[in-house]
Design a protein around this motif. Structure first.
Motif, PDB file in Angstrom:
ATOM      1  N   ASP B  53       0.822  -1.213   0.000  1.00 23.42           N
ATOM      2  CA  ASP B  53       0.000   0.000   0.000  1.00 23.42           C
ATOM      3  C   ASP B  53       0.857   1.266   0.000  1.00 23.42           C
ATOM      4  O   ASP B  53       0.318   2.373  -0.099  1.00 23.42           O
ATOM      5  N   GLY B  54       2.153   1.075   0.172  1.00 23.81           N
ATOM      6  CA  GLY B  54       3.079   2.209   0.082  1.00 23.81           C
ATOM      7  C   GLY B  54       2.926   3.217   1.191  1.00 23.81           C
ATOM      8  O   GLY B  54       3.123   4.413   0.988  1.00 23.81           O
ATOM      9  N   ASN B  59      -0.622   3.540  14.386  1.00 25.94           N
ATOM     10  CA  ASN B  59      -1.825   2.916  14.919  1.00 25.94           C
ATOM     11  C   ASN B  59      -2.731   2.438  13.783  1.00 25.94           C
ATOM     12  O   ASN B  59      -3.325   3.247  13.080  1.00 25.94           O
ATOM     13  N   ILE B  60      -2.843   1.117  13.603  1.00 30.74           N
ATOM     14  CA  ILE B  60      -3.636   0.648  12.466  1.00 30.74           C
ATOM     15  C   ILE B  60      -5.123   0.538  12.801  1.00 30.74           C
ATOM     16  O   ILE B  60      -5.947   0.311  11.921  1.00 30.74           O
ATOM     17  N   GLY B 161      -2.713   6.822   4.464  1.00 28.30           N
ATOM     18  CA  GLY B 161      -3.016   6.041   5.660  1.00 28.30           C
ATOM     19  C   GLY B 161      -4.460   6.142   6.108  1.00 28.30           C
ATOM     20  O   GLY B 161      -4.783   5.885   7.267  1.00 28.30           O
ATOM     21  N   ASN B 162      -5.359   6.499   5.193  1.00 23.88           N
ATOM     22  CA  ASN B 162      -6.777   6.630   5.556  1.00 23.88           C
ATOM     23  C   ASN B 162      -7.649   5.606   4.840  1.00 23.88           C
ATOM     24  O   ASN B 162      -7.298   5.100   3.773  1.00 23.88           O
ATOM     25  N   ILE B 180      -9.926  -1.852  11.161  1.00 24.75           N
ATOM     26  CA  ILE B 180      -8.470  -1.926  11.067  1.00 24.75           C
ATOM     27  C   ILE B 180      -8.033  -1.504   9.672  1.00 24.75           C
ATOM     28  O   ILE B 180      -8.570  -2.004   8.665  1.00 24.75           O
ATOM     29  N   LYS B 181      -7.002  -0.641   9.632  1.00 23.81           N
ATOM     30  CA  LYS B 181      -6.481  -0.180   8.347  1.00 23.81           C
ATOM     31  C   LYS B 181      -5.428  -1.154   7.834  1.00 23.81           C
ATOM     32  O   LYS B 181      -4.223  -0.917   7.960  1.00 23.81           O
TER      33      LYS B 181
END
Lengths: 432, 432
Positions: B53-54, B59-60, B161-162, B180-181
Motif C-alpha cells: 500500500d506504500g 496505529n492501524i 493512511g486513511n 483496522i487499516k
C-alpha cells in the motif's frame, strides 16, 4: 488419564489443543489419483480399487438383485431398529423445513428468500470393520426431504466385491438413487469429475479416514462443496455430584472406542465425581471388545477440575466440543450459555449414543473446534438459499434516487444509469 | 459480442465455460505472507502494508476521532441514501430470523435445533478506485442482527493512511466493533491468526482481488470458515420481445463495468431483441466513464438465441448465474423453474443495481457456478445451527432397544453399553 486441577485461563488453549496431523505426504497421493480419475475415468477407478481394496469386478453400480439379497439377508430386529431410527430422524428433519421469507421492504419493492434443493449430492460411507449404516440414515433422509434429485452413495467394496447388506438396505430404504461400489480417494475424485459409472455431484457429504478427508478438501478446488472439514470425533462431558459415575464413564468410553485419536474430556466441579468416573472407566474398559483402541484414547483423555460452573462454561466454549453431555444440578445454565458445540445431550438418561443412532438429531457434526463456525449437517445442508426481487414502477421511484447516489459515490456510473434510464422512462410515460 | 444461435445441449458446457485462472504463482506469495504474519504479527503486517500500500503509520486501528471526521465529511444526500438502503437490508434480514425447531420424536425424547451467532466475524472490504461501502451494509447489518459479539472490519489504507470516509461511516452506523487499516493478504492472515492489533476471527466474509481470494482459501486450512469461494461477477439476462432493449443493455453494462473479467450473457427467444440490445449496448457504452473496462467485458459477452423458454431455462440452470434478470412474457415460468441462481430480478423495473444497493437483498452472492451448491450471504451465514436432546427415563426405554441393536450391528459395544447400563438402572429402580 490426565488430571488437571484449576487450570488458569492462559493455559486453556494449550490444555485443550487437539493433536494436529501433517497431511503433506497424503496430499501428493490424493492429487495423483484425482488427476488419473479426471483423465481416465472408470479405468483409473478400477485400478485404484484393485490397488487399495484388493478386488476387481466389472459392474461397480449395485444392482437391484444385490439390493434384494441384502433386504432378504438382514435380521428383522435390525430392520425394525433402523425403521425406528429413520422415523425419528425424519420427524426431526421434516420439522426443519422453512417457508418462503417475503418482505415488501419499500412500497413496490417485493423481496423474498427461498430454499431450493441442491440437485445432485454425493454421500460417502466408509467401509472397514464398522459398517456405518447409521450414517446412511443421517445423510440420505435429509437429502430426500430436501428434494435433491440425484442422491449418489459411494462405499468401498469388501474383498468379494460387496457392500455390507445393512448399508445397502438403509440406502435403498432412504431413497438413494444410485449406489456405487467404490471407496477412498477414487470415490471422491469420481464424484468430483464424474466418470461413465459415477455421476458428478455438486456437494459431497460423509465421514472418512484422513485420505478421504484430504480428498474432500481437494474436491473443493474443483467447484464441489463439502459438508464440513473433518477431524477425529470428540466428546466433552460436564458432570457434578448429581451425575452417575458409571453412566459418565460409559459415555466417555463410547467415544473412546471410535479410534485411538478420539478426544475425550471430562470437566467437573467435583473432585469426588472425577475420581469415581476414573475408577468406573477402568472397570468398564476391561470387558470392551475394542479395548485396545479405547485404552489408547483414554490414555490421552483429560479430566479437568474447575471451581464453578461459570469457569466450566467458559472453558467449554473455548474448546467447542462436537458432542457435549451436561449432567449437573445447573443444566439450564449450560444449555443457555453454550455457544460452541455440535450437539448437546442433557441429563443422566441422554447418552451420546442416542444421538448417534436414534433420537432424531443428526450425528454428522463439526469436530476439531469447527463448532465455533460450522453447523452440523441439517436439512439446510442439502439446499441453498436464493433471493428474489420484483420491483414495480412505483418501487423503483421509491428507491431509485438512493441507488443513483450510492452508485455515483462508488464510481459505478453504469449501475446508476440502469436506474436513471428507467426513472426517465416512467417520467416520460407519466407525461403522456 | 459473440452471437450464438440455437446451440445444441452438448455444446452448452463449453459455451458457458467461465475463464479459469492459474493461481499457482499467487499461492506461494500468499503462503509466505501467512507464515510471516503468524510468526511476527503486527511487525509483518506493517512490512506488507508498506510494501503493497506504500504507506507506514503507527496505529492501524481506526480511532473515534477518525470516525467523527468521516461522519462530518460525508454529504447529507449520501447519508440519507445509505440510511434508506440500510433500512431495507435490515428489514429483509430481520425477517430471516428463525425460531427454535422443537420435536418430541418419541415419547420422552425431546430434540431441538437452535441457531446461535458465530462469536467473532471478520469483514473484508477492498480499497481501490471504488469504495465499496455498500458491501459494509451487506455484511455488517446481518452480522449485527445475528448477534455476533465481535465484528472486525479490515480495509486497506490509501497513500495517506486513511480509509474512505463512506466506508468508515457505514461501518460505524452498522455496529462494526473494530475497524483496522490493513488490506490484502496480510489482512486475511491477521484475522486468521490474530495479532496484537488484529483480532483472530472464526469466519471471514467479503470480496477481494485474486490475492484476497487465495488468502481466504488458505485461511480455511487454519480453522477459519469463509463465506464462499469467489470469482468474477456475473449477470445473465433472459429477455423476449416484452423487454425494453435500453434497460437490458444498461443492466448488461452495469455488470460489465465491474471488471474486464465480468461475465455478461443474454439469452433470448427473440432475434429482434438480441439485435436491439446489441445496438443499445454500443450507444450506451460510448458515454461510460469506465468504458475501457466495460468494453473488454462486453467483447467476451455472449448473446444466445434459443427456440423457446423451456430450452432457455435448462441452459440457465446449467450455467447457474450469480445475478439472473427475467424480462419475459413468462416470468413465472422462470421464477418457478430456476434451480441455480444467486439472486433473481423480475420484470422491467428491477435492475441488478437495485439488489446491489437498496432493495434489501444481499449482494454477496455465489459466482462461478457456485449457485448450484452455495447460498448467497444471508442471516444464517453469521450463525451456526446446534442441536439439543433431552431424554427422560421413559424416553430411553422407548428408543434404547433400537440403539442397542444398531450399535451391536456396527460393532460398537461401548455405544451399546452406555444404553444398557441406563436401562438396567431403570429396571433396578422400578423393582424397588
Amino acid at each position: 488419564m490426565n488430571k488437571i486441577y484449576n487450570p488458569t485461563p492462559d493455559t486453556w488453549v494449550s490444555i485443550l489443543e487437539r493433536p494436529t496431523k501433517t497431511v503433506n505426504d497424503i496430499e501428493q497421493t490424493v492429487k495423483e489419483i484425482f488427476t488419473a480419475v479426471q483423465k481416465e475415468g472408470d479405468v483409473a477407478v478400477a485400478k485404484y480399487t484393485k490397488q487399495f481394496d484388493g478386488v476387481s469386478f466389472e459392474n461397480i453400480e449395485v444392482t437391484a438383485a444385490e439390493i434384494d439379497a441384502a433386504v432378504a439377508s438382514l435380521p428383522n430386529d435390525l430392520k425394525e431398529a433402523i425403521a425406528l431410527a429413520k422415523a425419528n430422524v425424519e420427524k426431526f428433519h421434516e420439522a426443519q423445513k422453512t417457508t418462503r421469507v417475503s418482505v415488501e421492504t419499500a412500497s413496490g419493492v417485493q423481496c423474498w428468500q427461498e430454499k431450493r434443493p441442491i440437485q445432485k449430492v454425493g454421500l460417502y460411507i466408509p467401509g472397514g470393520t464398522a459398517p456405518l449404516f447409521s450414517t446412511v440414515l443421517m445423510l440420505a433422509v435429509p437429502a430426500k426431504i430436501a428434494g435433491c434429485g440425484e442422491i449418489v452413495l459411494c462405499s468401498p467394496p469388501d474383498k468379494n466385491g460387496n457392500i455390507n447388506p445393512a448399508i445397502l438396505y438403509a440406502a435403498n430404504l432412504c431413497g438413494v438413487t444410485k449406489i456405487i461400489k467404490v471407496g477412498g480417494i477414487q470415490a471422491i475424485a469420481g464424484m468430483t469429475f464424474g466418470t461413465q459409472a459415477i455421476p458428478k455431484v455438486y456437494k459431497i457429504f460423509g465421514p472418512g479416514n484422513q485420505y478421504v478427508t484430504v480428498a474432500k478438501q481437494l474436491a473443493t478446488q474443483f467447484g464441489v462443496a463439502i459438508d464440513m472439514p473433518a477431524g477425529p470425533s470428540e466428546l466433552l462431558v460436564v458432570a457434578d455430584d448429581t451425575a452417575v459415575p458409571a453412566f459418565v464413564a460409559s459415555d466417555l468410553l463410547s467415544q473412546a472406542e471410535h479410534g485411538t485419536d478420539s478426544q475425550v474430556i471430562l470437566v467437573s466441579t467435583s473432585k469426588t465425581m472425577m475420581d469415581a468416573v476414573e475408577n468406573e472407566i477402568q472397570i468398564q474398559l476391561e470387558v470392551l471388545p475394542r479395548k485396545a483402541i479405547a485404552e489408547k484414547a483414554i490414555a490421552n483423555s483429560k479430566l479437568i477440575f474447575v471451581e464453578n460452573d461459570a469457569v466450566a462454561l467458559d472453558l467449554i466454549n473455548e474448546y467447542g466440543p462436537e458432542h457435549f453431555i451436561v449432567c449437573t444440578a445447573n443444566n439450564d445454565f449450560y444449555v443457555d450459555g453454550i455457544q460452541n458445540a455440535g450437539s448437546v445431550f442433557i441429563g443422566n438418561y441422554t447418552p451420546e449414543s442416542a444421538g448417534d443412532y436414534a433420537s432424531g438429531t443428526n450425528h454428522t457434526l463439526p469436530t476439531n473446534g469447527y463448532a465455533k463456525n460450522y453447523s452440523g449437517v441439517n436439512l439446510d445442508s442439502f439446499m441453498k438459499s436464493m433471493t428474489f426481487q420484483k420491483i414495480s414502477s412505483e418501487g423503483i421511484q421509491n428507491i431509485g434516487k438512493a441507488i443513483e447516489i450510492m452508485a455515483d459515490a462508488e464510481g459505478l456510473q453504469a449501475h446508476k444509469n440502469a436506474v436513471s434510464l428507467r426513472l426517465a422512462q416512467i417520467e416520460k410515460d407519466n407525461r403522456i
